[in-house]
Write a protein that holds these residues in place. Structure first.
Motif, PDB file in Angstrom:
ATOM      1  N   THR A 252      63.145  14.331  64.982  1.00 32.63           N
ATOM      2  CA  THR A 252      63.697  14.547  66.323  1.00 32.63           C
ATOM      3  C   THR A 252      62.581  14.750  67.329  1.00 32.63           C
ATOM      4  N   ARG A 253      61.627  15.590  66.984  1.00 31.98           N
ATOM      5  CA  ARG A 253      60.487  15.850  67.880  1.00 31.98           C
ATOM      6  C   ARG A 253      59.689  14.571  68.114  1.00 31.98           C
ATOM      7  N   ARG A 254      59.510  13.764  67.089  1.00 30.43           N
ATOM      8  CA  ARG A 254      58.719  12.545  67.228  1.00 30.43           C
ATOM      9  C   ARG A 254      59.391  11.541  68.178  1.00 30.43           C
ATOM     10  N   VAL A 255      60.718  11.441  68.089  1.00 28.25           N
ATOM     11  CA  VAL A 255      61.440  10.559  69.014  1.00 28.25           C
ATOM     12  C   VAL A 255      61.354  11.102  70.437  1.00 28.25           C
ATOM     13  N   GLU A 256      61.508  12.410  70.576  1.00 33.72           N
ATOM     14  CA  GLU A 256      61.427  13.021  71.905  1.00 33.72           C
ATOM     15  C   GLU A 256      60.058  12.810  72.545  1.00 33.72           C
ATOM     16  N   GLU A 257      59.004  12.814  71.753  1.00 35.98           N
ATOM     17  CA  GLU A 257      57.654  12.611  72.300  1.00 35.98           C
ATOM     18  C   GLU A 257      57.529  11.231  72.938  1.00 35.98           C
ATOM     19  N   TRP A 258      58.141  10.225  72.324  1.00 36.29           N
ATOM     20  CA  TRP A 258      58.098   8.884  72.925  1.00 36.29           C
ATOM     21  C   TRP A 258      58.974   8.803  74.169  1.00 36.29           C
ATOM     22  N   PRO A 274      64.663   1.978  71.735  1.00 34.00           N
ATOM     23  CA  PRO A 274      63.207   1.832  71.613  1.00 34.00           C
ATOM     24  C   PRO A 274      62.471   3.034  71.014  1.00 34.00           C
ATOM     25  N   PRO A 275      62.809   4.285  71.373  1.00 33.99           N
ATOM     26  CA  PRO A 275      62.073   5.386  70.728  1.00 33.99           C
ATOM     27  C   PRO A 275      62.307   5.448  69.226  1.00 33.99           C
ATOM     28  N   PHE A 276      63.488   5.017  68.771  1.00 37.57           N
ATOM     29  CA  PHE A 276      63.712   4.913  67.328  1.00 37.57           C
ATOM     30  C   PHE A 276      62.782   3.864  66.729  1.00 37.57           C
ATOM     31  N   LEU A 277      62.670   2.719  67.405  1.00 34.79           N
ATOM     32  CA  LEU A 277      61.791   1.660  66.909  1.00 34.79           C
ATOM     33  C   LEU A 277      60.342   2.123  66.854  1.00 34.79           C
ATOM     34  N   LEU A 278      59.916   2.863  67.869  1.00 35.14           N
ATOM     35  CA  LEU A 278      58.538   3.332  67.914  1.00 35.14           C
ATOM     36  C   LEU A 278      58.213   4.249  66.736  1.00 35.14           C
ATOM     37  N   VAL A 279      59.177   5.015  66.310  1.00 34.28           N
ATOM     38  CA  VAL A 279      58.949   5.959  65.219  1.00 34.28           C
ATOM     39  C   VAL A 279      59.183   5.319  63.853  1.00 34.28           C
ATOM     40  N   LEU A 280      60.174   4.419  63.737  1.00 32.28           N
ATOM     41  CA  LEU A 280      60.633   4.006  62.415  1.00 32.28           C
ATOM     42  C   LEU A 280      60.509   2.520  62.106  1.00 32.28           C
ATOM     43  N   ALA A 281      60.329   1.659  63.107  1.00 29.30           N
ATOM     44  CA  ALA A 281      60.284   0.218  62.834  1.00 29.30           C
ATOM     45  C   ALA A 281      59.188  -0.104  61.828  1.00 29.30           C
ATOM     46  N   GLY A 282      59.544  -0.869  60.805  1.00 28.94           N
ATOM     47  CA  GLY A 282      58.601  -1.204  59.751  1.00 28.94           C
ATOM     48  C   GLY A 282      58.520  -0.150  58.665  1.00 28.94           C
ATOM     49  N   ASP A 283      59.307   0.901  58.789  1.00 25.89           N
ATOM     50  CA  ASP A 283      59.278   1.977  57.793  1.00 25.89           C
ATOM     51  C   ASP A 283      60.697   2.443  57.486  1.00 25.89           C
ATOM     52  N   ILE A 284      61.633   1.489  57.356  1.00 24.40           N
ATOM     53  CA  ILE A 284      62.997   1.825  56.971  1.00 24.40           C
ATOM     54  C   ILE A 284      63.359   1.039  55.718  1.00 24.40           C
ATOM     55  N   LYS A 285      64.438   1.439  55.088  1.00 25.51           N
ATOM     56  CA  LYS A 285      64.969   0.692  53.950  1.00 25.51           C
ATOM     57  C   LYS A 285      65.875  -0.404  54.483  1.00 25.51           C
ATOM     58  N   ALA A 286      65.532  -1.640  54.202  1.00 26.32           N
ATOM     59  CA  ALA A 286      66.332  -2.760  54.696  1.00 26.32           C
ATOM     60  C   ALA A 286      67.628  -2.881  53.908  1.00 26.32           C
ATOM     61  N   VAL A 287      68.733  -3.071  54.643  1.00 27.53           N
ATOM     62  CA  VAL A 287      70.069  -3.223  54.068  1.00 27.53           C
ATOM     63  C   VAL A 287      70.542  -4.644  54.353  1.00 27.53           C
ATOM     64  N   ASP A 288      71.393  -5.159  53.497  1.00 25.11           N
ATOM     65  CA  ASP A 288      71.930  -6.511  53.683  1.00 25.11           C
ATOM     66  C   ASP A 288      72.535  -6.668  55.075  1.00 25.11           C
ATOM     67  N   HIS A 289      72.276  -7.809  55.694  1.00 19.73           N
ATOM     68  CA  HIS A 289      72.755  -8.088  57.058  1.00 19.73           C
ATOM     69  C   HIS A 289      74.272  -8.039  57.183  1.00 19.73           C
ATOM     70  N   ARG A 290      74.978  -8.169  56.085  1.00 24.46           N
ATOM     71  CA  ARG A 290      76.437  -8.141  56.143  1.00 24.46           C
ATOM     72  C   ARG A 290      76.951  -6.823  56.718  1.00 24.46           C
ATOM     73  N   TRP A 291      76.098  -5.778  56.688  1.00 17.21           N
ATOM     74  CA  TRP A 291      76.514  -4.460  57.160  1.00 17.21           C
ATOM     75  C   TRP A 291      76.270  -4.246  58.645  1.00 17.21           C
ATOM     76  N   ASN A 292      75.874  -5.251  59.367  1.00 19.92           N
ATOM     77  CA  ASN A 292      75.840  -5.138  60.826  1.00 19.92           C
ATOM     78  C   ASN A 292      75.830  -6.521  61.457  1.00 19.92           C
ATOM     79  N   GLN A 293      77.004  -7.098  61.561  1.00 18.97           N
ATOM     80  CA  GLN A 293      77.173  -8.358  62.298  1.00 18.97           C
ATOM     81  C   GLN A 293      77.217  -7.961  63.779  1.00 18.97           C
ATOM     82  N   HIS A 294      76.016  -7.767  64.353  1.00 19.37           N
ATOM     83  CA  HIS A 294      75.902  -7.144  65.667  1.00 19.37           C
ATOM     84  C   HIS A 294      75.812  -8.192  66.772  1.00 19.37           C
ATOM     85  N   GLY A 295      75.814  -7.680  68.008  1.00 18.09           N
ATOM     86  CA  GLY A 295      75.669  -8.556  69.162  1.00 18.09           C
ATOM     87  C   GLY A 295      76.951  -9.239  69.597  1.00 18.09           C
TER      88      GLY A 295
END
Length: 355
Positions: A252-258, A274-295
């Motif tokens: 939480t603190r790390r996201v708030e800093e961004w 974007p603050p989530f991406l700054l903290v976590l992008a490239g460091d998450i567990k990838a899940v099958d795309h079927r779980w977010n047919q987004h946009g």
């Protein structure tokens, strides 16, 4: 299996929706968040019961914690999301819903509609937990984005999940209010996080640079945050979160800093993503795309109609400006909005679809 709607009925509803998709024409319309003049009326949902293989209701074993925000402007979407989750899981009585809600405000014509009362009336057999989120906690940290709806304090409540949920909640699925789940949510719940704090579908083909300004990329100190990572876009509207690990890591603190950097230097244009991406992008567990047919709500500016991506689907997400209930009510729906319609519990919805 003693359940109000059988798997066959659920499948029939989805097939009907797909048939409507094939017949409907697609057109775009400019829509955004609207304020409800009064509490909308919803039909009472049927009672969904566990199958024989499920742990007893109330047992910690097999419990699935799902967190969502509860906002009067998105209540119709929340109702559809809850309905879809219960309809498609074999163990609906083991789903524990946590709603993050701001305190009700008073207007000239009285207080805001009470969305929690509507939830309880529509799903009388549920025992949801409501957690009050104080908007003042984040209001001073929010920077204006490309769309007013993205700037609402509740849109940032997901950052504070670990601080808000009870200590016994160690894992939670966070879902936006503009989704419907067409698969057993337990499959998403059981994903192996592999030591990561968040699991979500990851989209490495997306142009990651567009989520940040030139001021960010031209500053070597700021852009160095991604050094040693291969950052990919992920959508924070569907996440599995290790709440205990989030707390221990001070995320939480790390996201708030961004967010504080954003206030000073304007390094992105969107809201809480974007603050989530700054903290976590490239460091998450990838899940099958079927779980977010987004946009499916189109882009954030126009909300033009979009088609489904190829492949299997477990969750449909109307991220973007266009919301299916608004487009259906306007009688200018997109093709994909007919996939949302079978889960709409709004009392006027059945009449509208028949006309």
């Amino acid at each position: 299996m003693a359940r109000a709607w059988t798997t066959m009925a659920a499948s029939t509803a989805l097939q009907l929706a797909l048939l409507l998709v094939a017949l409907a024409g697609a057109s775009g319309i400019r829509v955004d968040v609207i304020r409800l003049p009064s509490a909308p009326a919803f039909r009472e949902a049927p009672a969904f019961r566990n199958g024989d293989e499920c742990p007893p209701r109330g047992s910690p074993e097999g419990r699935v914690d799902v967190a969502m925000t509860l906002d009067a402007n998105y209540l119709r979407g929340t109702m559809a999301a809850v309905f879809s989750i219960l309809q498609h899981t074999a163990c609906p009585e083991n789903v524990a819903f946590h709603f993050l809600a701001a305190a009700r405000r008073r207007r000239d014509d009285g207080p805001d509609p009470d969305p929690l009362a509507a939830i309880r009336a529509t799903f009388p057999y549920l025992d949801p937990t409501v957690h009050r989120f104080d908007p003042s906690r984040v209001r001073g940290r929010i920077s204006r984005s490309v769309r007013h709806a993205l700037d609402q304090p509740l849109n940032y409540a997901r950052i504070y999940l670990a601080d808000t949920l009870p200590a016994d909640v160690r894992r939670v699925i966070y879902l936006d209010s503009d989704v419907v789940v067409v698969d057993d949510v337990r499959k998403l719940w059981s994903v192996d996080l592999g030591g990561h704090v968040v699991a979500a579908p990851e989209y490495c083909h997306a142009n990651f640079t567009k989520y940040f300004t030139d001021a960010f990329w031209s500053d070597p100190e700021l852009s160095a945050t991604f050094r040693g990572r291969r950052p990919c876009y992920f959508n924070t509207g569907v996440m599995v979160m290790d709440v205990a690990r989030w707390r221990l890591g001070g995320y939480t603190r790390r996201v708030e800093e961004w967010m504080a950097v954003q206030k000073r230097k304007r390094i992105y244009h969107l809201g809480s993503l974007p603050p989530f991406l700054l903290v976590l992008a490239g460091d998450i567990k990838a899940v099958d795309h079927r779980w977010n047919q987004h946009g499916l709500g189109g882009d954030n500016m126009e909300g033009r109609c979009r088609s489904l991506h190829p492949g299997p689907i477990s969750l449909l997400h109307w991220s973007g400006k266009g919301k299916p209930w608004l487009r259906l009510d306007s009688r200018k729906p997109c093709t994909v909005d007919y996939l949302w319609a079978p889960y709409d519990l709004y009392k006027a919805a059945a009449t509208s679809l028949e006309e």
